[in-house]
Design an enzyme around this catalytic site. Structure first.
Site, PDB file in Angstrom:
ATOM      1  N   TYR A 140       9.831  -4.376  19.437  1.00 50.08           N
ATOM      2  CA  TYR A 140      10.906  -5.378  19.466  1.00 50.08           C
ATOM      3  C   TYR A 140      12.006  -5.040  20.460  1.00 50.08           C
ATOM      4  O   TYR A 140      12.853  -5.866  20.754  1.00 50.08           O
ATOM      5  CB  TYR A 140      11.529  -5.533  18.079  1.00 50.08           C
ATOM      6  CG  TYR A 140      11.110  -6.805  17.377  1.00 50.08           C
ATOM      7  CD1 TYR A 140      10.026  -7.550  17.822  1.00 50.08           C
ATOM      8  CD2 TYR A 140      11.791  -7.257  16.265  1.00 50.08           C
ATOM      9  CE1 TYR A 140       9.631  -8.697  17.164  1.00 50.08           C
ATOM     10  CE2 TYR A 140      11.405  -8.408  15.607  1.00 50.08           C
ATOM     11  CZ  TYR A 140      10.326  -9.121  16.057  1.00 50.08           C
ATOM     12  OH  TYR A 140       9.942 -10.256  15.401  1.00 50.08           O
ATOM     13  N   LYS A 207       1.211   5.255  12.265  1.00 52.90           N
ATOM     14  CA  LYS A 207       0.016   5.658  13.008  1.00 52.90           C
ATOM     15  C   LYS A 207       0.326   7.031  13.617  1.00 52.90           C
ATOM     16  O   LYS A 207       0.113   7.291  14.807  1.00 52.90           O
ATOM     17  CB  LYS A 207      -0.252   4.577  14.079  1.00 52.90           C
ATOM     18  CG  LYS A 207      -1.571   4.670  14.758  1.00 52.90           C
ATOM     19  CD  LYS A 207      -2.758   4.309  13.900  1.00 52.90           C
ATOM     20  CE  LYS A 207      -4.037   4.592  14.659  1.00 52.90           C
ATOM     21  NZ  LYS A 207      -5.206   4.799  13.829  1.00 52.90           N
ATOM     22  N   ASP A 261      -4.311   2.024   9.672  1.00 51.06           N
ATOM     23  CA  ASP A 261      -5.649   1.424   9.524  1.00 51.06           C
ATOM     24  C   ASP A 261      -6.161   1.584   8.095  1.00 51.06           C
ATOM     25  O   ASP A 261      -6.741   0.664   7.508  1.00 51.06           O
ATOM     26  CB  ASP A 261      -6.638   1.977  10.555  1.00 51.06           C
ATOM     27  CG  ASP A 261      -6.431   3.446  10.868  1.00 51.06           C
ATOM     28  OD1 ASP A 261      -5.301   3.926  10.731  1.00 51.06           O
ATOM     29  OD2 ASP A 261      -7.403   4.126  11.248  1.00 51.06           O
ATOM     30  N   ASP A 285       4.550  -6.136  11.316  1.00 50.66           N
ATOM     31  CA  ASP A 285       4.258  -7.481  11.807  1.00 50.66           C
ATOM     32  C   ASP A 285       2.848  -7.887  11.378  1.00 50.66           C
ATOM     33  O   ASP A 285       2.628  -8.957  10.793  1.00 50.66           O
ATOM     34  CB  ASP A 285       4.360  -7.439  13.341  1.00 50.66           C
ATOM     35  CG  ASP A 285       4.459  -8.812  13.951  1.00 50.66           C
ATOM     36  OD1 ASP A 285       4.693  -9.771  13.211  1.00 50.66           O
ATOM     37  OD2 ASP A 285       4.302  -8.918  15.177  1.00 50.66           O
TER      38      ASP A 285
END
Ligand code: NAP
Length: 394
Positions: A140, A207, A261, A285
Protein backbone atom coordinates in the site's frame (compact mmCIF):
# COMPACT_ATOMS: atom_id res chain seq x y z
CA UNK A 1 -37.64 22.32 34.69
CA UNK A 2 -37.37 18.83 33.15
CA UNK A 3 -33.95 17.90 31.79
CA UNK A 4 -33.94 17.45 27.99
CA UNK A 5 -31.97 14.26 27.37
CA UNK A 6 -32.37 14.28 23.60
CA UNK A 7 -29.16 14.05 21.64
CA UNK A 8 -28.27 14.55 18.00
CA UNK A 9 -25.29 12.68 16.55
CA UNK A 10 -23.71 14.25 13.49
CA UNK A 11 -22.18 11.63 11.19
CA UNK A 12 -20.41 12.53 7.94
CA UNK A 13 -21.44 10.28 5.05
CA UNK A 14 -19.90 9.76 1.61
CA UNK A 15 -22.65 8.24 -0.57
CA UNK A 16 -20.03 7.01 -3.06
CA UNK A 17 -20.23 6.09 -6.74
CA UNK A 18 -22.01 3.32 -8.69
CA UNK A 19 -24.22 1.33 -6.31
CA UNK A 20 -22.91 3.39 -3.37
CA UNK A 21 -25.78 5.90 -3.13
CA UNK A 22 -28.37 3.09 -3.22
CA UNK A 23 -26.82 0.91 -0.50
CA UNK A 24 -25.92 3.92 1.65
CA UNK A 25 -29.45 5.39 1.44
CA UNK A 26 -31.12 2.25 2.77
CA UNK A 27 -28.38 1.81 5.39
CA UNK A 28 -28.94 5.32 6.76
CA UNK A 29 -32.69 4.63 7.11
CA UNK A 30 -32.02 1.36 8.91
CA UNK A 31 -29.52 2.96 11.29
CA UNK A 32 -31.89 5.85 12.01
CA UNK A 33 -34.66 3.41 12.86
CA UNK A 34 -32.44 1.21 15.06
CA UNK A 35 -31.04 4.17 16.99
CA UNK A 36 -34.52 5.56 17.45
CA UNK A 37 -35.90 2.20 18.64
CA UNK A 38 -33.01 1.44 20.99
CA UNK A 39 -32.98 4.88 22.66
CA UNK A 40 -36.74 5.38 22.85
CA UNK A 41 -36.39 8.30 20.47
CA UNK A 42 -33.88 10.22 22.60
CA UNK A 43 -31.01 9.94 20.10
CA UNK A 44 -31.23 10.91 16.46
CA UNK A 45 -28.64 11.15 13.69
CA UNK A 46 -27.99 14.09 11.40
CA UNK A 47 -26.19 12.76 8.32
CA UNK A 48 -23.72 15.34 7.04
CA UNK A 49 -23.14 14.58 3.37
CA UNK A 50 -19.51 15.09 2.36
CA UNK A 51 -18.16 14.72 -1.14
CA UNK A 52 -15.58 12.39 -2.64
CA UNK A 53 -15.16 10.60 -5.95
CA UNK A 54 -17.22 11.41 -9.04
CA UNK A 55 -19.75 13.53 -7.13
CA UNK A 56 -16.91 15.65 -5.71
CA UNK A 57 -15.18 15.96 -9.06
CA UNK A 58 -18.39 17.07 -10.80
CA UNK A 59 -19.14 19.64 -8.08
CA UNK A 60 -15.67 20.97 -7.27
CA UNK A 61 -13.16 19.69 -9.85
CA UNK A 62 -11.40 17.78 -7.04
CA UNK A 63 -11.69 14.05 -6.42
CA UNK A 64 -11.08 14.36 -2.69
CA UNK A 65 -11.72 17.89 -1.36
CA UNK A 66 -9.79 18.90 1.77
CA UNK A 67 -13.09 19.90 3.43
CA UNK A 68 -14.25 16.26 3.26
CA UNK A 69 -11.19 15.08 5.16
CA UNK A 70 -11.56 17.99 7.60
CA UNK A 71 -15.20 17.16 8.34
CA UNK A 72 -14.43 13.47 8.94
CA UNK A 73 -11.46 14.35 11.14
CA UNK A 74 -13.60 16.75 13.16
CA UNK A 75 -16.34 14.17 13.84
CA UNK A 76 -13.94 11.22 14.24
CA UNK A 77 -16.20 8.93 12.25
CA UNK A 78 -17.83 8.49 8.83
CA UNK A 79 -19.96 6.11 6.84
CA UNK A 80 -18.62 5.68 3.32
CA UNK A 81 -19.93 4.21 0.07
CA UNK A 82 -17.54 2.71 -2.48
CA UNK A 83 -15.65 5.10 -4.74
CA UNK A 84 -14.56 4.71 -8.34
CA UNK A 85 -10.82 4.79 -8.75
CA UNK A 86 -10.21 7.65 -11.20
CA UNK A 87 -8.36 6.57 -14.30
CA UNK A 88 -5.50 9.06 -14.79
CA UNK A 89 -5.75 12.23 -12.70
CA UNK A 90 -2.71 11.39 -10.60
CA UNK A 91 -4.56 9.52 -7.81
CA UNK A 92 -3.66 5.86 -7.50
CA UNK A 93 -6.76 5.10 -5.44
CA UNK A 94 -9.11 7.46 -3.60
CA UNK A 95 -9.75 4.83 -0.97
CA UNK A 96 -6.06 4.50 -0.27
CA UNK A 97 -5.71 8.30 -0.28
CA UNK A 98 -8.45 8.63 2.40
CA UNK A 99 -6.87 5.92 4.54
CA UNK A 100 -3.44 7.53 4.31
CA UNK A 101 -4.66 11.12 4.87
CA UNK A 102 -6.58 10.10 8.02
CA UNK A 103 -3.98 7.54 9.12
CA UNK A 104 -6.55 4.75 9.24
CA UNK A 105 -3.95 2.11 9.87
CA UNK A 106 -6.14 -0.92 10.58
CA UNK A 107 -8.54 -2.44 8.11
CA UNK A 108 -10.94 -4.41 10.27
CA UNK A 109 -13.15 -7.02 8.65
CA UNK A 110 -15.37 -9.38 10.63
CA UNK A 111 -16.37 -12.43 8.61
CA UNK A 112 -19.16 -14.67 9.86
CA UNK A 113 -21.87 -16.82 8.38
CA UNK A 114 -25.55 -15.90 8.22
CA UNK A 115 -28.06 -18.75 8.13
CA UNK A 116 -29.85 -19.01 4.77
CA UNK A 117 -27.00 -17.67 2.66
CA UNK A 118 -25.75 -20.02 -0.08
CA UNK A 119 -22.06 -20.82 0.39
CA UNK A 120 -19.48 -22.80 -1.59
CA UNK A 121 -18.40 -24.76 1.52
CA UNK A 122 -20.25 -27.46 3.46
CA UNK A 123 -20.12 -25.94 6.94
CA UNK A 124 -19.79 -22.16 6.52
CA UNK A 125 -20.98 -21.58 10.09
CA UNK A 126 -17.59 -22.85 11.33
CA UNK A 127 -15.93 -19.63 10.17
CA UNK A 128 -16.19 -16.62 12.48
CA UNK A 129 -13.10 -14.43 12.37
CA UNK A 130 -12.09 -10.79 12.51
CA UNK A 131 -9.26 -9.82 10.17
CA UNK A 132 -7.00 -6.93 11.21
CA UNK A 133 -5.01 -5.94 8.14
CA UNK A 134 -2.26 -3.31 8.18
CA UNK A 135 -3.48 -0.47 6.01
CA UNK A 136 -0.60 1.94 5.41
CA UNK A 137 2.52 0.15 4.22
CA UNK A 138 3.77 -3.03 2.55
CA UNK A 139 2.41 -2.82 -1.02
CA UNK A 140 0.00 0.00 0.00
CA UNK A 141 2.98 2.30 0.25
CA UNK A 142 2.81 2.27 -3.56
CA UNK A 143 6.57 2.29 -4.11
CA UNK A 144 7.12 0.83 -7.54
CA UNK A 145 8.82 1.81 -10.76
CA UNK A 146 8.13 0.78 -14.33
CA UNK A 147 10.50 -1.52 -16.18
CA UNK A 148 13.04 0.54 -18.14
CA UNK A 149 12.30 3.78 -16.22
CA UNK A 150 15.13 6.03 -15.04
CA UNK A 151 14.21 5.20 -11.42
CA UNK A 152 14.16 1.42 -11.93
CA UNK A 153 17.49 1.51 -13.78
CA UNK A 154 18.95 3.79 -11.09
CA UNK A 155 17.89 1.47 -8.26
CA UNK A 156 19.33 -1.53 -10.11
CA UNK A 157 22.62 0.33 -10.68
CA UNK A 158 22.75 1.18 -6.95
CA UNK A 159 22.00 -2.41 -5.91
CA UNK A 160 24.79 -3.65 -8.16
CA UNK A 161 27.40 -1.11 -7.09
CA UNK A 162 26.58 -1.03 -3.36
CA UNK A 163 25.48 -4.61 -2.71
CA UNK A 164 26.69 -6.68 -5.68
CA UNK A 165 23.07 -7.62 -6.47
CA UNK A 166 22.47 -8.09 -10.16
CA UNK A 167 18.88 -7.93 -11.44
CA UNK A 168 17.61 -8.51 -14.94
CA UNK A 169 17.53 -5.08 -16.65
CA UNK A 170 14.01 -5.74 -17.92
CA UNK A 171 12.61 -5.78 -14.35
CA UNK A 172 10.00 -3.52 -12.85
CA UNK A 173 10.92 -2.67 -9.25
CA UNK A 174 8.67 -2.61 -6.18
CA UNK A 175 9.53 -1.94 -2.54
CA UNK A 176 7.78 -3.59 0.37
CA UNK A 177 8.52 -1.64 3.55
CA UNK A 178 7.20 -3.08 6.83
CA UNK A 179 8.06 -1.08 9.94
CA UNK A 180 8.13 -1.98 13.61
CA UNK A 181 5.91 0.96 14.57
CA UNK A 182 3.18 0.26 11.99
CA UNK A 183 3.25 -3.49 12.65
CA UNK A 184 3.02 -3.03 16.40
CA UNK A 185 0.13 -0.58 16.36
CA UNK A 186 -1.85 -2.94 14.09
CA UNK A 187 -1.10 -5.99 16.24
CA UNK A 188 -1.88 -3.95 19.40
CA UNK A 189 -5.32 -3.18 17.94
CA UNK A 190 -5.88 -6.88 17.14
CA UNK A 191 -4.79 -8.05 20.60
CA UNK A 192 -6.83 -5.35 22.37
CA UNK A 193 -9.90 -6.41 20.39
CA UNK A 194 -9.39 -10.09 21.29
CA UNK A 195 -8.87 -9.28 24.99
CA UNK A 196 -11.88 -6.94 25.13
CA UNK A 197 -14.16 -9.41 23.37
CA UNK A 198 -12.75 -12.44 25.24
CA UNK A 199 -11.84 -14.19 21.98
CA UNK A 200 -9.67 -17.27 22.09
CA UNK A 201 -6.76 -16.42 19.81
CA UNK A 202 -4.88 -13.96 17.63
CA UNK A 203 -2.93 -15.41 14.71
CA UNK A 204 -0.14 -13.48 13.00
CA UNK A 205 -0.27 -14.34 9.28
CA UNK A 206 3.03 -13.82 7.46
CA UNK A 207 5.41 -15.15 4.84
CA UNK A 208 8.40 -14.86 7.16
CA UNK A 209 9.96 -18.09 5.95
CA UNK A 210 10.87 -16.25 2.73
CA UNK A 211 10.73 -12.52 3.59
CA UNK A 212 12.52 -12.61 6.91
CA UNK A 213 13.11 -8.91 7.50
CA UNK A 214 9.64 -7.70 6.53
CA UNK A 215 7.04 -10.44 7.10
CA UNK A 216 9.24 -12.37 9.53
CA UNK A 217 9.86 -9.18 11.46
CA UNK A 218 6.08 -8.55 11.58
CA UNK A 219 5.71 -11.88 13.37
CA UNK A 220 8.63 -11.24 15.76
CA UNK A 221 7.40 -7.74 16.64
CA UNK A 222 3.99 -9.24 17.38
CA UNK A 223 5.40 -11.66 19.95
CA UNK A 224 7.58 -8.91 21.43
CA UNK A 225 4.60 -6.58 21.77
CA UNK A 226 2.50 -9.27 23.46
CA UNK A 227 5.28 -9.95 25.98
CA UNK A 228 5.82 -6.24 26.71
CA UNK A 229 2.27 -4.94 26.73
CA UNK A 230 -0.09 -7.86 27.38
CA UNK A 231 1.76 -10.10 29.88
CA UNK A 232 -1.36 -10.76 31.96
CA UNK A 233 -3.83 -11.34 29.14
CA UNK A 234 -1.97 -12.92 26.19
CA UNK A 235 0.08 -16.11 26.06
CA UNK A 236 2.00 -17.44 23.06
CA UNK A 237 2.28 -21.08 21.93
CA UNK A 238 5.99 -21.06 22.83
CA UNK A 239 5.22 -19.59 26.31
CA UNK A 240 2.77 -22.45 26.87
CA UNK A 241 5.45 -24.99 25.95
CA UNK A 242 8.09 -23.22 28.06
CA UNK A 243 5.77 -23.19 31.08
CA UNK A 244 4.72 -26.80 30.51
CA UNK A 245 1.08 -25.77 30.16
CA UNK A 246 -1.16 -28.09 28.15
CA UNK A 247 -3.90 -25.50 27.62
CA UNK A 248 -4.37 -21.75 27.50
CA UNK A 249 -5.08 -20.48 31.04
CA UNK A 250 -8.68 -19.34 31.56
CA UNK A 251 -9.33 -15.79 30.41
CA UNK A 252 -6.12 -15.50 28.39
CA UNK A 253 -5.82 -15.02 24.63
CA UNK A 254 -3.53 -17.35 22.69
CA UNK A 255 -1.08 -15.67 20.31
CA UNK A 256 0.22 -17.88 17.50
CA UNK A 257 1.40 -17.45 13.93
CA UNK A 258 0.88 -19.17 10.62
CA UNK A 259 2.71 -18.91 7.31
CA UNK A 260 0.29 -17.36 4.81
CA UNK A 261 -0.02 -20.33 2.42
CA UNK A 262 -0.72 -22.67 5.33
CA UNK A 263 -3.27 -20.17 6.68
CA UNK A 264 -5.21 -20.26 3.41
CA UNK A 265 -5.67 -24.02 3.65
CA UNK A 266 -6.34 -24.02 7.40
CA UNK A 267 -9.03 -21.38 7.17
CA UNK A 268 -10.83 -23.76 4.81
CA UNK A 269 -10.14 -27.03 6.59
CA UNK A 270 -10.11 -25.96 10.28
CA UNK A 271 -11.85 -22.57 10.33
CA UNK A 272 -13.13 -22.87 13.89
CA UNK A 273 -9.60 -22.88 15.29
CA UNK A 274 -9.19 -19.19 14.44
CA UNK A 275 -10.77 -16.04 15.81
CA UNK A 276 -8.62 -12.97 15.07
CA UNK A 277 -6.11 -12.80 12.20
CA UNK A 278 -3.51 -9.99 12.18
CA UNK A 279 -1.80 -9.53 8.85
CA UNK A 280 0.50 -7.25 6.86
CA UNK A 281 -1.24 -5.49 4.00
CA UNK A 282 -1.07 -7.87 1.06
CA UNK A 283 -1.76 -11.12 2.94
CA UNK A 284 -4.83 -9.52 4.49
CA UNK A 285 -6.07 -8.31 1.14
CA UNK A 286 -6.20 -11.87 -0.24
CA UNK A 287 -7.33 -13.50 2.97
CA UNK A 288 -10.24 -11.14 3.66
CA UNK A 289 -11.84 -11.75 0.26
CA UNK A 290 -11.20 -15.50 0.43
CA UNK A 291 -12.89 -15.64 3.86
CA UNK A 292 -15.79 -13.51 2.60
CA UNK A 293 -16.29 -15.93 -0.30
CA UNK A 294 -16.50 -18.82 2.17
CA UNK A 295 -19.57 -17.32 3.86
CA UNK A 296 -21.40 -16.09 0.76
CA UNK A 297 -19.45 -13.33 -0.92
CA UNK A 298 -18.55 -9.67 -0.89
CA UNK A 299 -22.14 -8.44 -0.73
CA UNK A 300 -22.20 -9.58 2.92
CA UNK A 301 -18.80 -8.46 4.18
CA UNK A 302 -18.64 -5.33 6.35
CA UNK A 303 -15.50 -3.36 7.08
CA UNK A 304 -13.94 -0.48 8.95
CA UNK A 305 -10.76 1.48 8.45
CA UNK A 306 -9.61 2.57 11.86
CA UNK A 307 -6.98 4.87 13.29
CA UNK A 308 -6.44 6.12 16.82
CA UNK A 309 -8.73 9.15 16.40
CA UNK A 310 -10.83 8.48 13.30
CA UNK A 311 -12.74 5.48 11.94
CA UNK A 312 -14.41 5.17 8.54
CA UNK A 313 -16.94 2.39 8.06
CA UNK A 314 -17.56 1.01 4.60
CA UNK A 315 -18.73 -2.03 2.67
CA UNK A 316 -15.80 -4.01 1.34
CA UNK A 317 -17.18 -4.27 -2.18
CA UNK A 318 -16.63 -1.67 -4.89
CA UNK A 319 -19.02 0.38 -7.01
CA UNK A 320 -20.29 -2.62 -9.05
CA UNK A 321 -21.10 -0.23 -11.95
CA UNK A 322 -23.17 -2.76 -13.89
CA UNK A 323 -25.81 -2.67 -11.13
CA UNK A 324 -25.74 1.10 -10.51
CA UNK A 325 -29.20 2.64 -10.48
CA UNK A 326 -30.91 -0.73 -11.06
CA UNK A 327 -32.09 -1.53 -7.52
CA UNK A 328 -30.10 -4.80 -7.73
CA UNK A 329 -27.27 -4.28 -5.21
CA UNK A 330 -27.05 -6.22 -1.99
CA UNK A 331 -26.99 -3.64 0.84
CA UNK A 332 -26.00 -6.12 3.59
CA UNK A 333 -22.33 -5.20 3.54
CA UNK A 334 -23.14 -1.50 3.98
CA UNK A 335 -25.78 -2.26 6.65
CA UNK A 336 -23.40 -4.46 8.64
CA UNK A 337 -20.67 -1.79 8.33
CA UNK A 338 -23.23 0.62 9.79
CA UNK A 339 -23.75 -1.82 12.67
CA UNK A 340 -20.00 -1.82 13.30
CA UNK A 341 -20.10 1.98 13.38
CA UNK A 342 -22.91 1.98 15.94
CA UNK A 343 -20.94 -0.36 18.18
CA UNK A 344 -17.86 1.84 17.82
CA UNK A 345 -19.94 4.85 18.88
CA UNK A 346 -21.17 2.99 21.95
CA UNK A 347 -24.67 2.19 20.66
CA UNK A 348 -24.39 -1.58 21.12
CA UNK A 349 -28.15 -2.26 21.39
CA UNK A 350 -28.80 -0.46 18.08
CA UNK A 351 -25.90 -2.31 16.49
CA UNK A 352 -27.27 -5.64 17.66
CA UNK A 353 -30.71 -4.77 16.34
CA UNK A 354 -29.31 -4.11 12.85
CA UNK A 355 -27.33 -7.37 12.77
CA UNK A 356 -30.28 -9.40 14.07
CA UNK A 357 -32.72 -7.85 11.59
CA UNK A 358 -30.37 -8.60 8.67
CA UNK A 359 -29.80 -12.14 9.98
CA UNK A 360 -33.52 -12.72 10.38
CA UNK A 361 -34.31 -11.57 6.82
CA UNK A 362 -31.56 -13.74 5.31
CA UNK A 363 -32.57 -16.80 7.32
CA UNK A 364 -36.13 -16.45 6.04
CA UNK A 365 -34.96 -16.53 2.42
CA UNK A 366 -35.11 -12.79 1.75
CA UNK A 367 -32.19 -12.52 -0.69
CA UNK A 368 -30.97 -10.01 -3.26
CA UNK A 369 -30.14 -11.28 -6.76
CA UNK A 370 -26.46 -12.04 -6.03
CA UNK A 371 -27.55 -14.67 -3.48
CA UNK A 372 -30.97 -15.61 -4.84
CA UNK A 373 -29.41 -16.74 -8.14
CA UNK A 374 -27.24 -19.20 -6.18
CA UNK A 375 -30.08 -20.36 -3.97
CA UNK A 376 -32.47 -20.63 -6.95
CA UNK A 377 -35.09 -18.50 -5.18
CA UNK A 378 -37.01 -15.29 -5.85
CA UNK A 379 -34.85 -12.19 -5.62
CA UNK A 380 -35.59 -8.94 -3.80
CA UNK A 381 -34.49 -5.49 -5.03
CA UNK A 382 -32.25 -3.35 -2.83
CA UNK A 383 -35.18 -1.26 -1.58
CA UNK A 384 -37.50 -4.23 -1.05
CA UNK A 385 -34.78 -6.14 0.79
CA UNK A 386 -34.20 -3.12 3.03
CA UNK A 387 -37.95 -2.87 3.80
CA UNK A 388 -37.95 -6.52 4.87
CA UNK A 389 -35.00 -5.85 7.18
CA UNK A 390 -36.64 -2.73 8.64
CA UNK A 391 -39.81 -4.72 9.29
CA UNK A 392 -37.75 -7.08 11.48
CA UNK A 393 -36.47 -4.38 13.84
CA UNK A 394 -38.05 -4.69 17.27
P1 NAP B 1 -16.88 -4.55 -7.26
O1 NAP B 1 -17.42 -3.19 -7.50
O2 NAP B 1 -16.84 -5.00 -5.85
O3 NAP B 1 -17.77 -5.54 -8.11
C1 NAP B 1 -17.36 -6.80 -8.57
C2 NAP B 1 -18.54 -7.76 -8.65
O4 NAP B 1 -18.90 -8.17 -7.33
C3 NAP B 1 -19.82 -7.19 -9.22
O5 NAP B 1 -19.81 -7.20 -10.63
C4 NAP B 1 -20.83 -8.13 -8.62
O6 NAP B 1 -20.67 -9.46 -9.15
C5 NAP B 1 -20.29 -8.29 -7.21
N1 NAP B 1 -20.78 -7.31 -6.24
C6 NAP B 1 -20.01 -6.44 -5.53
N2 NAP B 1 -20.76 -5.78 -4.65
C7 NAP B 1 -22.02 -6.22 -4.81
C8 NAP B 1 -23.26 -5.90 -4.16
N3 NAP B 1 -23.32 -5.01 -3.15
N4 NAP B 1 -24.37 -6.53 -4.57
C9 NAP B 1 -24.32 -7.43 -5.55
N5 NAP B 1 -23.18 -7.79 -6.18
C10 NAP B 1 -22.04 -7.18 -5.81
O7 NAP B 1 -15.38 -4.67 -7.85
P2 NAP B 1 -14.73 -4.10 -9.20
O8 NAP B 1 -15.67 -4.32 -10.33
O9 NAP B 1 -13.40 -4.70 -9.24
O10 NAP B 1 -14.55 -2.54 -8.95
C11 NAP B 1 -15.42 -1.52 -9.48
C12 NAP B 1 -14.93 -0.15 -9.01
O11 NAP B 1 -15.01 -0.10 -7.58
C13 NAP B 1 -13.46 0.17 -9.35
O12 NAP B 1 -13.35 1.53 -9.71
C14 NAP B 1 -12.71 -0.08 -8.06
O13 NAP B 1 -11.54 0.66 -7.96
C15 NAP B 1 -13.76 0.37 -7.05
N6 NAP B 1 -13.59 -0.23 -5.71
C16 NAP B 1 -13.82 0.58 -4.65
C17 NAP B 1 -13.73 0.07 -3.36
C18 NAP B 1 -13.99 0.99 -2.21
O14 NAP B 1 -14.44 2.11 -2.39
N7 NAP B 1 -13.70 0.59 -0.97
C19 NAP B 1 -13.44 -1.28 -3.14
C20 NAP B 1 -13.25 -2.10 -4.27
C21 NAP B 1 -13.33 -1.57 -5.54
P3 NAP B 1 -21.46 -10.16 -10.32
O15 NAP B 1 -20.99 -9.47 -11.56
O16 NAP B 1 -20.97 -11.57 -10.24
O17 NAP B 1 -22.92 -10.03 -10.08
Amino acid sequence: MALDLRKELVIPVIPGDGIGPEVVAVTKKLIDAAVNASTAGYVSIRWQEVLAGEAAFNATGEWLPGSTLGDIRAKGVALKGPLTTPVGGGIRSLNVAIRQALDLYASVRPVRYFEGVPSPVKEPQRLNVVIFRENTEDVYKGLEWRCGSKEALGIMAFLKSAHGVELSQDSGIGLKPISESASKRLIRAALSHAVKKKLKSVTLVHKGNIMKFTEGAFRDWGYELARDEFPESVVSESDLRARGLGAVPDGMVLLNDRIADNMFQQILTRPDEYSVLATPNLNGDYLADACAAQVGGLGLAPGANMGDDVAVFEAVHGTAPKYAGKNMANPCSAMLSGAMMLEHLGYEPASKMVVEAVASALSEGVLTQDLARLAGTKSYGTVEFASEVMARLP
